[in-house]
Write a protein that holds these residues in place. Structure first.
Motif, PDB file in Angstrom:
ATOM      1  N   ASP A  70       0.836  -1.314  -0.028  1.00 12.55           N
ATOM      2  CA  ASP A  70      -0.079  -0.085  -0.213  1.00 12.55           C
ATOM      3  C   ASP A  70       0.800   1.420  -0.048  1.00 12.55           C
ATOM      4  O   ASP A  70       0.467   2.359  -0.386  1.00 12.55           O
ATOM      5  CB  ASP A  70      -1.037   0.061   1.188  1.00 12.55           C
ATOM      6  CG  ASP A  70      -1.847  -1.064   1.132  1.00 12.55           C
ATOM      7  OD1 ASP A  70      -2.141  -1.549  -0.035  1.00 12.55           O
ATOM      8  OD2 ASP A  70      -2.514  -1.471   2.287  1.00 12.55           O
ATOM      9  N   GLU A 106      -0.222   3.091  -5.670  1.00 14.11           N
ATOM     10  CA  GLU A 106      -1.507   3.536  -5.493  1.00 14.11           C
ATOM     11  C   GLU A 106      -2.550   2.786  -6.252  1.00 14.11           C
ATOM     12  O   GLU A 106      -3.766   2.892  -5.850  1.00 14.11           O
ATOM     13  CB  GLU A 106      -1.623   4.876  -6.481  1.00 14.11           C
ATOM     14  CG  GLU A 106      -0.667   5.835  -5.628  1.00 14.11           C
ATOM     15  CD  GLU A 106      -0.415   7.363  -6.228  1.00 14.11           C
ATOM     16  OE1 GLU A 106      -1.105   7.430  -7.417  1.00 14.11           O
ATOM     17  OE2 GLU A 106       0.287   8.127  -5.866  1.00 14.11           O
ATOM     18  N   THR A 107      -2.446   1.924  -7.048  1.00 13.05           N
ATOM     19  CA  THR A 107      -3.117   0.855  -7.667  1.00 13.05           C
ATOM     20  C   THR A 107      -3.163  -0.407  -6.783  1.00 13.05           C
ATOM     21  O   THR A 107      -2.315  -0.887  -6.604  1.00 13.05           O
ATOM     22  CB  THR A 107      -2.876   0.629  -9.258  1.00 13.05           C
ATOM     23  OG1 THR A 107      -2.378   1.759  -9.961  1.00 13.05           O
ATOM     24  CG2 THR A 107      -3.974  -0.164  -9.802  1.00 13.05           C
TER      25      THR A 107
END
Ligand code: DAH
Length: 431
Positions: free
Chosen positions: A183, A187-188
């Motif tokens: 995480d 960002e994806t």
């Protein structure tokens, strides 16, 4: 200056042996190091001279040039990585004991059992199981186990090596580790750190560890290199030329060295890379990927301040040390060589002229003109105001030194007397 521990990668087996005894008085066959006793054996090769450097901690002395470089690097890392409220992400460990186990220095870092860097001719062994750390990376494993994700390790390291202008058996390093979760990295949601089913021990043909996804490695590589180029620019200036060189370390894959162009030379200033995932998993860290780097403080300080000889860092001579007394650790300092002949110090105390217009600078000018080049330093050591009469007296400590010969006390007394006469002439009363 210091040889990087660049080595081929085999599998290292870990050994966790304890061979130090109590804190009591050392027996005949024992060595006492920083309050702990160790049994001697056929591996013991540390000398009393080397032991005498333990605990000196010159890199922590406020104005020591190594300390200035240390503080600049720590500040840079603090400033570069902050939490949402501005406090630093990195923790600093700068008082770890330099006595480590062979497991810490080698095995935990996957350094092969038969690797030359383990040899008695390269290391200061306390005994078979303990040695004076040869690099700060030796503490990586214990701090990972303690649950830390972002940390710096700073301290003295010890290597048996040639001795010349740039090599000394004791020098100083800063090592860093930064771990990131999925995480924190992406960002994806769809991306992941790991390649399903791949073995931690293998290298893929892209040069990364087989267990890592290419996108995770590239993002980590980008942050690592950005950070280190930023550091080089902070230290040496924005115009610095640099280049990345592919290298091999047993504890990182891929690995690089950063070289900066300085004084018509390409100079390697640090080693770094993506941490071996096996080091993380052996330390109980899962679901994270890490980068690490290590650099030597002496090399950086020698370039920054133009210090010509590594032995100067151990000088107690104020002619050396006082050149680094600064209120601003970022100020540009260029070292001016001092004579190798010994200093001679004499004090001079006098009541200041009563008309009140006498400043220390007046005294410095007098001493400089009368004492010529023999006066190396002057320090105001006492400023006294008589409680009843209101008269003031100053005491100055004058350090004399000749550039070409050893001064005798008699030589110095002659000059000192002349300075004394000169202050009398401006109305001072010598005490
Ligand atoms: N320990 C290495 C040396 O002393 C320097 C180093 C290289 C440290 C790469 C690291 C690293 O943490 O990732 O030469």
């Amino acid at each position: 200056m210091y040889k990087m521990l660049k080595i081929r990668n085999f599998l290292g087996r870990s050994s966790q042996l304890r061979s130090f005894t109590s804190q009591s008085k050392p027996q005949l066959n024992e060595i006492s190091l920083l309050g702990q006793n160790f049994a001697r054996d056929d591996y013991t090769n540390i000398t009393d001279k080397i032991c005498s450097y333990l605990g000196m901690n010159i890199y922590l002395d406020q104005n020591h040039p190594l300390s200035l470089v240390r503080q600049r690097i720590v500040n840079y890392v603090y400033k570069t990585f902050t939490k949402s409220r501005g406090n630093p992400v990195f923790s600093v460990f700068d008082r770890l004991s330099p006595v480590v186990s062979t497991n810490q220095n080698f095995d935990s870092l996957l350094i092969p059992k038969d690797h030359p860097s383990r040899s008695k001719s390269d290391c200061y062994y306390v005994n078979r199981d303990y040695l004076l750390r040869a690099h700060m990376t030796a503490h990586q494993n214990e701090l990972l186990r303690a649950g830390l994700n972002n940390f710096l390790m700073i301290g003295d390291v010890y290597r048996r090596d040639e001795i010349d202008r740039t090599h000394f058996p004791v020098f100083h390093q800063i090592d860093a580790v930064r771990l990131k979760t999925k995480d924190e990295l992406f960002e994806t949601k769809a991306l992941s750190i790991f390649e399903e089913g791949a073995n931690e021990a293998f290298t893929s043909d892209q040069g990364k560890q087989a267990c890592h996804s290419l996108e995770a490695v590239k993002l980590m590589e980008y942050e690592l290199k950005e950070t280190l180029v930023g550091l080089a620019k902070t230290l040496f200036g924005d115009e610095i030329q640099y280049r990345w060189v592919d290298v091999y370390f047993p504890f990182t894959q891929p690995s690089w060295e950063l070289e900066v162009h300085y004084d018509n030379n390409w100079m390697e200033i640090l080693g770094c890379g993506i941490m071996q995932q096996r080091i993380l998993s052996n330390a109980g860290v899962t679901e994270k990927i890490g980068w690490a780097f290590g650099l030597g403080l002496e090399r950086i300080a020698m370039c920054l301040y133009q210090i010509p000889d590594i032995r100067l860092f151990w000088s107690k001579d104020t002619g050396f040390l006082n050149q680094f007394k600064t209120a601003d650790i970022n100020s540009k300092i260029t070292y001016i060589p001092v004579s190798q002949y010994p200093q001679c110090k004499n004090d001079l105390s006098f009541w200041l002229p009563e008309n009140g217009d006498f400043s220390s600078n007046d005294f410095y000018d007098i001493a400089r003109s009368v004492g010529e080049d023999l006066v190396e330093q002057i320090e105001l050591v006492d400023d006294f105001k008589h409680p009843k009469t209101g008269k003031r007296s100053h005491c100055y400590r004058i350090t004399y030194r000749h550039m070409e010969k050893t001064l005798t006390q008699a030589d110095v007394n002659l000059v000192h007397k002349k300075i004394e006469e000169a202050v009398k002439n401006v109305g001072a009363v010598v005490r």
